[in-house]
Design an enzyme around this catalytic site. Structure first.
Site, PDB file in Angstrom:
ATOM      1  CG  ASN A   9      -1.710   1.216   1.439  1.00  0.00           C
ATOM      2  OD1 ASN A   9      -1.832   2.026   0.523  1.00  0.00           O
ATOM      3  ND2 ASN A   9      -2.277   1.383   2.633  1.00  0.00           N
ATOM      4  CE  LYS A  11       0.163   3.249   4.856  1.00  0.00           C
ATOM      5  NZ  LYS A  11       0.246   3.389   6.282  1.00  0.00           N
ATOM      6  CG  HIS A  96      -5.593   1.625   5.387  1.00  0.00           C
ATOM      7  ND1 HIS A  96      -5.131   2.566   6.281  1.00  0.00           N
ATOM      8  CD2 HIS A  96      -4.578   0.751   5.195  1.00  0.00           C
ATOM      9  CE1 HIS A  96      -3.882   2.263   6.616  1.00  0.00           C
ATOM     10  NE2 HIS A  96      -3.528   1.166   5.965  1.00  0.00           N
ATOM     11  CD  GLU A  98      -2.732   5.338   6.923  1.00  0.00           C
ATOM     12  OE1 GLU A  98      -2.798   5.471   5.692  1.00  0.00           O
ATOM     13  OE2 GLU A  98      -1.736   4.854   7.497  1.00  0.00           O
ATOM     14  CD  GLU A 168      -3.329  -3.018   7.341  1.00  0.00           C
ATOM     15  OE1 GLU A 168      -2.205  -3.187   6.878  1.00  0.00           O
ATOM     16  OE2 GLU A 168      -4.015  -2.020   7.109  1.00  0.00           O
ATOM     17  N   GLY A 174       2.803   1.614  10.843  1.00  0.00           N
ATOM     18  CA  GLY A 174       3.757   2.716  10.709  1.00  0.00           C
ATOM     19  C   GLY A 174       4.499   3.037  11.995  1.00  0.00           C
ATOM     20  CB  SER A 214       5.659  -2.502  11.745  1.00  0.00           C
ATOM     21  OG  SER A 214       5.236  -1.180  12.057  1.00  0.00           O
TER      22      SER A 214
HETATM   23  C1  PEP Z   1      -0.575  -0.134   6.310  1.00  0.00           C
HETATM   24  O1  PEP Z   1      -0.731   1.073   6.326  1.00  0.00           O
HETATM   25  O2  PEP Z   1      -1.445  -0.859   5.776  1.00  0.00           O
HETATM   26  C2  PEP Z   1       0.611  -0.687   6.929  1.00  0.00           C
HETATM   27  C3  PEP Z   1       0.591  -1.919   7.290  1.00  0.00           C
HETATM   28  O3  PEP Z   1       1.665   0.194   7.114  1.00  0.00           O
HETATM   29  P1  PEP Z   1       3.124  -0.190   7.706  1.00  0.00           P
HETATM   30  O4  PEP Z   1       3.569  -1.461   7.010  1.00  0.00           O
HETATM   31  O5  PEP Z   1       3.975   0.969   7.344  1.00  0.00           O
HETATM   32  O6  PEP Z   1       2.948  -0.392   9.164  1.00  0.00           O
END
Ligand code: PEP
Length: 251
Positions: A9, A11, A96, A98, A168, A174, A214
């Site tokens: 992703n 973003k 997601h 966000e 997630e 992040g 992460s």
């Molecule tokens: C995400 O935003 O879907 C995500 C998993 O981000 P990160 O891998 O940076 O934690």
């Protein structure tokens, strides 16, 4: 037998040229990755250019969101599922954290978006996950169960063939703080049991459940070792072709 999915992703990162460059580099690095579906999600404006350069490769393109409306109508600023298909996407990320956090998306909007995307034949990557206070108060499973049942409400067994769930935990996105493989497996097993009771055992056995939060080249193998972890949704570590390719080629 569930085929793993490794999805990146991007973003709100990368202009069109950078997106194409990263996609082309990735395409060449993962050309032998037949063990897994490889998906990248650039910004809307880069979808067509990226999809063109990936044609004939084993890397698929996802959009990061779609409208709740399946038909062309007056919704300024929105993009609907057949437009995403037209731009070369075959997958779409929906719900997601966000978007839930910054755009006020609820399980109802997630459900409407999933239905609109399915109507046009996209594969939906539906995101769920608890935040830190919900985990610390012991409510993580309750929160995720509500998101799964709300987001997938009214879907038939045929619809479910085009659903991928991404667990997630918000506290791991992040932050560099990954859920342990045990924590992730526990939630993935829980989600699979929830699907078995809402849909069927066969459906639960075949639905792919990805972990996100992460994920990095050095933790992917441990996560993928768990029975109910069928892949990863990767944010930060997908932005660079080399690190994303190392995640794809984890075996
Ligand atoms: C995400 O935003 O879907 C995500 C998993 O981000 P990160 O891998 O940076 O934690």
């Amino acid at each position: 037998m569930r085929k793993p999915v490794i999805a990146g992703n991007w973003k709100m990162h990368k202009l069109i040229g950078e997106s194409v460059d990263t996609a082309v580099e990735l395409r060449d690095l993962v050309s032998n990755a037949g063990h897994s579906e490889v998906v990248i999600a650039p910004v809307f404006t880069a979808l067509r250019s990226v999809a063109d350069r990936l044609e004939g490769s084993n890397v698929r393109v996802a959009a990061q969101d779609c409208s709740t409306k399946a038909e062309h109508t007056a919704r300024t600023g929105e993009v609907c599922a057949d437009m995403l298909k037209d731009a070369g996407a075959t997958y779409v990320i929906i719900g997601h954290s966000e978007r839930r956090q910054f755009n006020g998306e609820t399980d109802e909007t997630v459900n409407a978006k999933v239905k609109a995307a399915l109507k046009h034949g996209l594969v939906c990557i539906v995101c769920v996950g608890e935040d830190l206070s919900q985990r610390e108060s012991g409510d993580a499973q309750k929160v995720v169960a509500t998101q799964v049942s709300g987001g997938l409400a009214g879907l038939t067994l045929t619809d479910m063939e085009r659903i991928i769930i991404a667990y997630e935990p918000v506290w791991a996105i992040g932050t560099g703080r990954t859920a342990t493989p045990e924590q992730a497996q526990e939630m993935h097993g829980f989600i699979r049991r929830a699907i078995a009771s809402s849909h069927s055992k066969e459906c639960a056995d075949s639905v792919r459940i990805l972990y996100g939060g992460s994920v990095k080249p050095d933790n992917i193998a441990d996560l993928m070792d768990r029975e109910d972890i069928d892949g990863a949704l990767v944010g930060g570590a997908s932005l660079e072709a080399g690190s994303f390719a190392s995640i794809v080629n984890y075996r």
